[in-house]
Write a protein that holds these residues in place. Structure first.
Motif, PDB file in Angstrom:
ATOM      1  N   UNK A  44      18.771 -17.360 -34.600  1.00  0.00           N
ATOM      2  CA  UNK A  44      18.123 -18.269 -35.545  1.00  0.00           C
ATOM      3  C   UNK A  44      16.660 -18.482 -35.160  1.00  0.00           C
ATOM      4  N   UNK A  45      16.404 -18.605 -33.878  1.00  0.00           N
ATOM      5  CA  UNK A  45      15.028 -18.796 -33.398  1.00  0.00           C
ATOM      6  C   UNK A  45      14.150 -17.603 -33.802  1.00  0.00           C
ATOM      7  N   UNK A  46      14.621 -16.397 -33.535  1.00  0.00           N
ATOM      8  CA  UNK A  46      13.847 -15.196 -33.866  1.00  0.00           C
ATOM      9  C   UNK A  46      13.729 -15.011 -35.377  1.00  0.00           C
ATOM     10  N   UNK A 178      30.899 -13.025 -42.591  1.00  0.00           N
ATOM     11  CA  UNK A 178      30.850 -11.816 -43.412  1.00  0.00           C
ATOM     12  C   UNK A 178      29.950 -12.030 -44.616  1.00  0.00           C
ATOM     13  N   UNK A 179      30.113 -13.182 -45.295  1.00  0.00           N
ATOM     14  CA  UNK A 179      29.284 -13.457 -46.476  1.00  0.00           C
ATOM     15  C   UNK A 179      27.837 -13.730 -46.082  1.00  0.00           C
ATOM     16  N   UNK A 180      27.634 -14.276 -44.894  1.00  0.00           N
ATOM     17  CA  UNK A 180      26.266 -14.462 -44.397  1.00  0.00           C
ATOM     18  C   UNK A 180      25.582 -13.108 -44.225  1.00  0.00           C
ATOM     19  N   UNK A 181      26.309 -12.134 -43.701  1.00  0.00           N
ATOM     20  CA  UNK A 181      25.751 -10.793 -43.515  1.00  0.00           C
ATOM     21  C   UNK A 181      25.443 -10.150 -44.865  1.00  0.00           C
ATOM     22  N   UNK A 216      22.687 -22.569 -43.428  1.00  0.00           N
ATOM     23  CA  UNK A 216      24.056 -22.060 -43.577  1.00  0.00           C
ATOM     24  C   UNK A 216      24.613 -21.585 -42.239  1.00  0.00           C
ATOM     25  N   UNK A 217      23.883 -20.684 -41.578  1.00  0.00           N
ATOM     26  CA  UNK A 217      24.400 -20.106 -40.337  1.00  0.00           C
ATOM     27  C   UNK A 217      24.472 -21.146 -39.222  1.00  0.00           C
ATOM     28  N   UNK A 218      23.552 -22.113 -39.218  1.00  0.00           N
ATOM     29  CA  UNK A 218      23.575 -23.155 -38.192  1.00  0.00           C
ATOM     30  C   UNK A 218      24.782 -24.071 -38.375  1.00  0.00           C
ATOM     31  N   UNK A 219      25.021 -24.506 -39.609  1.00  0.00           N
ATOM     32  CA  UNK A 219      26.141 -25.400 -39.903  1.00  0.00           C
ATOM     33  C   UNK A 219      27.474 -24.737 -39.596  1.00  0.00           C
ATOM     34  N   UNK A 220      27.647 -23.515 -40.063  1.00  0.00           N
ATOM     35  CA  UNK A 220      28.893 -22.798 -39.829  1.00  0.00           C
ATOM     36  C   UNK A 220      29.076 -22.461 -38.347  1.00  0.00           C
TER      37      UNK A 220
END
Length: 386
Positions: A44-46, A178-181, A216-220
């Motif tokens: 997330x940082x990058x 998977x949906x994030x990807x 999204x990715x942080x919460x999940x």
């Protein structure tokens, strides 16, 4: 700077600030609760830093500080490998070696980008306008997509193995990842087209999607826990197969051997007669014990009860019934739910309550399994004439 640039810069800055803060939060949680969030935090940082050059350009900062040109914050080769390692770390294959090798191109990328950043301003402009910059951009996109394809394959294998070990799959299949990807592939596609059309409106949508993806990715990621392998997964069938006690793994973060069969060397295949015999023993036990009513039932629970190695149980179910363990157990739960729905007991229970009585842990799981097996919802079946 016009209004549209101001809005886009604000959205980009929001993405950078929120991304950095959320990444730090994930790393702190990783340290405090020993969760596998370090790699996700780094990703997330990058991922969040990439809009910085656009912010510097739109705000006119590059005009007053030209030495900030080509700031090394575009991690095309480094960001997504950290997401891959995170997925491997939380998946059922976490006992295997992580794909650290995927970080190698990114390390070289960062070293080269830092070297370019330290060059004289005129030389940096020359590199920026050269064909090399275009090639670098497209290679970065291709490498990111390549890594995401690997992630999707890891998740597919993970889901297949989870369904052969657990009957309650909530937060175990990594569907959110998977949906994030998939969404990230779209995100990269938008960046690809923006490279050619260079539209403010188009880039505004990219900026908004960037902010959404970070949240999204942080919460999940904060919600996701490491999935424990109940069966030691090893592609080398000549090696000793070990079993993991899931409860001890969660509480003590260590593995233990279980004596579930006379042989510790379990093959990944059996003869048809052996598979049929194993399934018969399994099916008799499931029917007579009604163990499927246990909403947290796992393949280990059954293996301990009938003293047959879970690898053999899994193979027998896959071969004889052409089902995974999860669907096999759910078929019994659905059959019980059908009985209850057509009985007088249905008048005193809600649909969700009937699902619980049948062994389902959640309403969603009950509805999905019932619809898959019966081709109608529980309510529709209750009101049908069948």
């Amino acid at each position: 700077m016009d209004l549209s640039n101001s809005i886009i810069s604000f959205i980009d800055a929001l993405g950078v600030v929120q991304g950095v803060l959320l990444a730090i939060l994930l790393m702190i949680i990783h340290i405090q609760k020993n969760k596998s969030l370090l790699f996700l935090g780094i990703f997330i940082f990058l991922f969040s830093l990439e809009p910085i050059p656009n912010i510097l350009h739109d705000l006119g900062i590059l005009n007053t500080n030209p030495n900030l040109e080509l700031l090394p914050v575009g991690f095309h080769f480094l960001a997504y490998p950290f997401l891959l390692i995170y997925v491997e770390k939380i998946s059922i294959f976490n006992n295997k070696s992580l794909s650290y090798w995927t970080l190698i191109p990114g390390v070289f990328e960062f070293i080269a980008a830092t070297f370019v950043f330290l060059l004289p301003y005129a030389k940096k402009l020359e590199i920026k306008d050269s064909s090399f910059a275009i090639i670098y951009f497209f290679l970065g996109l291709c490498y990111s997509v390549y890594i995401m394809i690997i992630i999707l394959k890891r998740i597919t294998f993970h889901t297949k193995e989870v369904e052969n070990q657990y009957t309650f799959l909530d937060k175990k299949t990594l569907n959110w990842c998977k949906w994030f990807v998939y969404t990230n592939i779209i995100f990269l596609g938008l960046n690809f087209f923006n490279f050619f059309i260079d539209s403010h409106v188009w880039y505004a949508w990219i900026s908004v999607l960037n902010v959404i993806l970070i949240y999204w990715v942080s919460f999940k990621g904060i919600q996701q826990e490491k999935i424990i392998a109940l069966i030691w997964i090893d592609n080398d069938t000549s090696k000793e197969k070990k079993l993991i006690d899931a409860k001890q793994e969660i509480e003590q973060e260590e593995t233990s051997e279980l004596d579930l069969s006379t042989s510790q060397h379990i093959q990944d295949f059996m003869t048809k007669d052996e598979a049929e015999n194993t399934f018969e023993i399994l099916d008799d036990y499931v029917k007579n014990s009604e163990c499927y009513k246990n909403d947290t039932l796992t393949i280990i629970d059954i293996a301990e009860a009938i003293q047959i190695h879970p690898k053999r149980i899994s193979y027998a179910v896959n071969t004889i019934k052409s089902l995974n363990f999860n669907n096999y157990i759910n078929s019994y739960r659905v059959a019980l739910a059908k009985q209850i729905l057509k009985s007088s007991k249905a008048s005193t229970l809600s649909i969700e309550g009937i699902g619980v009585e049948s062994g389902f842990r959640s309403k969603t799981t009950f509805y999905n399994a019932f619809k898959k097996n019966v081709n109608m919802t529980p309510a529709q079946y209750k009101n049908s004439k069948d």
